[in-house]
Scaffold this motif. Structure first.
Motif, mmCIF file in Angstrom:
data_model
loop_
_atom_site.group_PDB
_atom_site.id
_atom_site.type_symbol
_atom_site.label_atom_id
_atom_site.label_comp_id
_atom_site.label_asym_id
_atom_site.label_seq_id
_atom_site.Cartn_x
_atom_site.Cartn_y
_atom_site.Cartn_z
ATOM 1 N N GLY A 18 0.642 -1.175 -0.131
ATOM 2 C CA GLY A 18 -0.217 -0.298 -0.421
ATOM 3 C C GLY A 18 0.588 1.047 -0.100
ATOM 4 N N MET A 19 1.717 1.213 1.233
ATOM 5 C CA MET A 19 2.945 2.020 0.695
ATOM 6 C C MET A 19 3.405 2.903 -0.414
ATOM 7 S SD MET A 19 2.006 3.856 3.627
ATOM 8 C CE MET A 19 3.358 5.105 3.387
ATOM 9 N N THR A 20 3.865 1.539 -1.259
ATOM 10 C CA THR A 20 4.625 1.644 -1.865
ATOM 11 C C THR A 20 3.455 2.178 -3.103
ATOM 12 O OG1 THR A 20 6.105 -0.351 -1.622
ATOM 13 C CG2 THR A 20 5.872 0.462 -3.968
ATOM 14 N N LEU A 21 2.439 1.572 -3.554
ATOM 15 C CA LEU A 21 1.480 2.308 -4.573
ATOM 16 C C LEU A 21 1.719 4.077 -3.497
ATOM 17 C CD1 LEU A 21 -1.102 -0.278 -4.135
ATOM 18 C CD2 LEU A 21 0.297 0.288 -6.296
ATOM 19 N N VAL A 22 1.309 4.217 -2.815
ATOM 20 C CA VAL A 22 0.889 5.983 -2.516
ATOM 21 C C VAL A 22 2.613 6.856 -3.040
ATOM 22 C CG1 VAL A 22 1.085 7.173 -0.540
ATOM 23 C CG2 VAL A 22 -0.295 5.242 -0.105
ATOM 24 N N GLY A 23 3.428 5.793 -2.454
ATOM 25 C CA GLY A 23 4.829 6.705 -2.613
ATOM 26 C C GLY A 23 4.574 6.700 -4.794
ATOM 27 N N CYS A 24 4.403 5.769 -5.276
ATOM 28 C CA CYS A 24 4.618 6.226 -6.445
ATOM 29 C C CYS A 24 3.119 6.966 -7.794
ATOM 30 C CB CYS A 24 4.292 4.684 -7.614
ATOM 31 S SG CYS A 24 5.631 3.506 -7.202
ATOM 32 N N GLY A 25 2.242 6.951 -6.392
ATOM 33 C CA GLY A 25 0.847 7.862 -7.356
ATOM 34 C C GLY A 25 1.417 9.107 -6.515
ATOM 35 N N GLY A 26 1.999 9.372 -5.690
ATOM 36 C CA GLY A 26 2.428 10.748 -5.207
ATOM 37 C C GLY A 26 3.359 11.372 -6.365
ATOM 38 N N LEU A 27 3.993 10.565 -6.518
ATOM 39 C CA LEU A 27 5.797 11.095 -7.236
ATOM 40 C C LEU A 27 4.989 11.436 -8.581
ATOM 41 C CD1 LEU A 27 8.599 10.848 -7.738
ATOM 42 C CD2 LEU A 27 8.905 9.132 -7.956
ATOM 43 N N LEU A 230 -3.535 8.033 -11.227
ATOM 44 C CA LEU A 230 -5.050 7.702 -10.762
ATOM 45 C C LEU A 230 -4.627 6.046 -10.058
ATOM 46 C CD1 LEU A 230 -6.288 9.781 -12.682
ATOM 47 C CD2 LEU A 230 -5.679 10.314 -10.037
ATOM 48 N N ILE A 231 -4.758 5.157 -10.357
ATOM 49 C CA ILE A 231 -4.673 4.001 -10.136
ATOM 50 C C ILE A 231 -3.984 3.374 -9.017
ATOM 51 C CG2 ILE A 231 -4.320 1.372 -11.444
ATOM 52 C CD1 ILE A 231 -4.827 2.718 -13.998
ATOM 53 N N CYS A 232 -2.806 4.351 -8.897
ATOM 54 C CA CYS A 232 -1.663 3.931 -7.811
ATOM 55 C C CYS A 232 -2.480 3.915 -6.756
ATOM 56 C CB CYS A 232 -0.624 4.523 -8.373
ATOM 57 S SG CYS A 232 0.634 3.955 -9.121
ATOM 58 N N LEU A 233 -3.203 5.119 -6.712
ATOM 59 C CA LEU A 233 -3.682 5.801 -5.387
ATOM 60 C C LEU A 233 -5.069 5.375 -4.787
ATOM 61 C CD1 LEU A 233 -2.564 9.565 -6.128
ATOM 62 C CD2 LEU A 233 -1.670 7.707 -3.682
ATOM 63 N N ALA A 234 -5.518 5.149 -6.229
ATOM 64 C CA ALA A 234 -6.994 4.776 -5.988
ATOM 65 C C ALA A 234 -7.067 3.147 -5.647
ATOM 66 C CB ALA A 234 -8.039 4.394 -7.585
ATOM 67 N N ALA A 235 -6.329 2.357 -5.779
ATOM 68 C CA ALA A 235 -5.936 0.865 -5.347
ATOM 69 C C ALA A 235 -5.403 0.941 -3.899
ATOM 70 C CB ALA A 235 -4.697 0.195 -5.909
ATOM 71 N N ALA A 236 -4.653 1.920 -3.643
ATOM 72 C CA ALA A 236 -4.036 1.880 -1.913
ATOM 73 C C ALA A 236 -4.657 1.675 -0.908
ATOM 74 C CB ALA A 236 -3.200 2.578 -1.307
ATOM 75 N N PRO A 237 -6.234 2.109 -1.256
ATOM 76 C CA PRO A 237 -6.729 1.869 0.054
ATOM 77 C C PRO A 237 -7.495 0.210 0.349
ATOM 78 C CG PRO A 237 -7.703 3.406 -0.801
ATOM 79 C CD PRO A 237 -7.021 3.127 -1.775
ATOM 80 N N MET A 238 -7.038 -0.308 -0.709
ATOM 81 C CA MET A 238 -7.090 -2.146 -0.504
ATOM 82 C C MET A 238 -6.130 -2.748 0.809
ATOM 83 S SD MET A 238 -8.308 -3.239 -3.883
ATOM 84 C CE MET A 238 -6.507 -3.223 -5.468
ATOM 85 N N PHE A 239 -4.981 -1.608 0.684
ATOM 86 C CA PHE A 239 -3.963 -1.955 1.403
ATOM 87 C C PHE A 239 -3.765 -1.546 2.596
ATOM 88 C CE2 PHE A 239 -3.330 -2.997 -2.628
ATOM 89 C CZ PHE A 239 -2.923 -4.450 -2.939
ATOM 90 N N VAL A 240 -3.748 0.168 2.776
ATOM 91 C CA VAL A 240 -3.723 0.609 4.074
ATOM 92 C C VAL A 240 -5.223 1.765 4.093
ATOM 93 C CG1 VAL A 240 -0.715 1.264 4.344
ATOM 94 C CG2 VAL A 240 -2.407 2.345 2.622
ATOM 95 N N PRO A 241 -5.169 2.159 5.632
ATOM 96 C CA PRO A 241 -6.021 3.454 5.886
ATOM 97 C C PRO A 241 -6.108 4.304 4.715
ATOM 98 C CG PRO A 241 -5.133 2.590 7.918
ATOM 99 C CD PRO A 241 -4.207 1.691 6.430
ATOM 100 N N SER A 242 -7.621 4.833 4.393
ATOM 101 C CA SER A 242 -7.136 5.960 3.489
ATOM 102 C C SER A 242 -6.978 7.606 3.513
ATOM 103 C CB SER A 242 -8.841 6.207 3.463
ATOM 104 O OG SER A 242 -9.583 6.904 4.912
ATOM 105 N N PRO A 243 -6.422 8.079 5.083
ATOM 106 C CA PRO A 243 -5.827 8.611 5.474
ATOM 107 C C PRO A 243 -4.022 7.871 5.700
ATOM 108 C CG PRO A 243 -6.713 7.664 8.154
ATOM 109 C CD PRO A 243 -7.566 6.944 6.612
#
Length: 303
Positions: A18-27, A230-243
């Motif tokens: 989840g955090m990998t998806l968050v980091g990649c999406g934000g970058l 968008l796909i990275c950030l939208a997939a991340a809630p499946m793994f980590v909390p939305s905050p």
């Protein structure tokens, strides 16, 4: 005979994914605004090109994933999926209003409120009570936003600042609903871009066609940057909390003003800079406190 990994290891793997998806999406998302500005395109042109290409790219990625046996779910998951997609569609329109009506730094600073909005919504909707660090961080970030909006009123940019604030809230709401559903809604945000594109299409058609000085930048943005982010950030809630997912927008908050300064020499006003620094510092301290609390919990639960 093989044994399955312990639950803690599985949880750690999910969290890391989840955090990998968050980091990649934000970058990747951090180059969105610079690419829009580089294209020198009209407002409706950006909505149409960006929206059509983003949605088509998402459909293509989804189709290829199904062909490879890695995805079996629908593009939009039921009525809740439609609601989440609608929220993303409205957020897209408001985001572009913000980009055109205020400085890029103001937009990303205000969008950094995502984690705070997500924490409040997770509490009220999903029953995930925020930590003490979150409760302390909320008023500090609100002070920062009020400083930015105050600077916007002085400069006449208040409409763009308010649009950015509404965008942050809508994205946080969409992430929270997706998290609560436990469904795979990774394509919802990219697919939803087709809605504002269809709304803007008549304005482009009656206004003389596409208006862009360098449409190639807009094509790169719509076909590659936005779908991936968008796909990275939208997939991340499946793994980590939305905050925690919303922290991806903090990466954009830090990097986007740097790109804008390097490319366009665009600097935020002093008051906006102070407000943005307060938001970034608060969220950074919040992230450190949350990670420290998580580590203490893991240590406490070890046998």
């Amino acid at each position: 005979m093989t044994t399955s990994p312990p639950a803690s290891a599985d949880h750690a793997s999910h969290y890391a994914t989840g955090m990998t998806l968050v980091g990649c999406g934000g970058l990747v998302l951090s180059v969105d605004i610079p690419l829009i500005r580089l294209s020198e395109s009209g407002f409706y042109t950006v909505i149409v090109v960006r929206g059509v290409l983003s949605s088509l790219a998402a459909v293509l990625i989804w189709w290829l994933a199904r062909r490879m046996g890695r995805a079996t779910g629908p593009l939009i998951v039921g009525r809740l999926g439609l609601l989440v997609s609608g929220l993303y569609a409205l957020a897209t329109i408001l985001f572009l209003v913000a980009v055109y009506e205020t400085k890029a730094a103001n937009v990303v600073f205000i969008l950094a409120l995502n984690p705070m909005f997500a924490a409040i919504l997770s509490w009220t909707i999903a029953g995930e009570k925020p930590s003490r660090a979150t409760l302390i961080a909320i008023p500090a970030t609100l002070v920062g936003v009020l400083m930015i909006i105050g600077a916007g009123i002085e400069a006449g940019n208040w409409l763009g600042d308010l649009a950015a604030l509404a965008t942050a809230f809508l994205i946080a709401l969409a992430l929270t609903l997706a998290r609560r559903s436990r469904q795979d809604m990774r394509y919802a945000s990219a697919i939803s871009a087709i809605v504002p594109a269809m709304i803007a299409l008549p304005f482009v058609a009656t206004g003389g066609g596409l208006e862009s000085e360098a449409i190639g930048w807009l094509v790169v943005n719509g076909a590659i940057v936005m779908p991936l982010a968008l796909i990275c950030l939208a997939a991340a809630p499946m793994f980590v909390p939305s905050p925690m997912v919303s922290m991806g927008y903090l990466v954009e908050t830090v990097l986007a003003p740097v790109w804008m300064w390097m490319i366009f020499a665009e600097r935020p006003s002093p008051l906006s800079l102070v407000g943005g620094a307060l938001i970034v510092a608060t969220l950074a301290a919040h992230a450190v406190a949350e990670l420290a609390a998580r580590r203490r919990m893991k240590v406490a639960h070890r046998p």
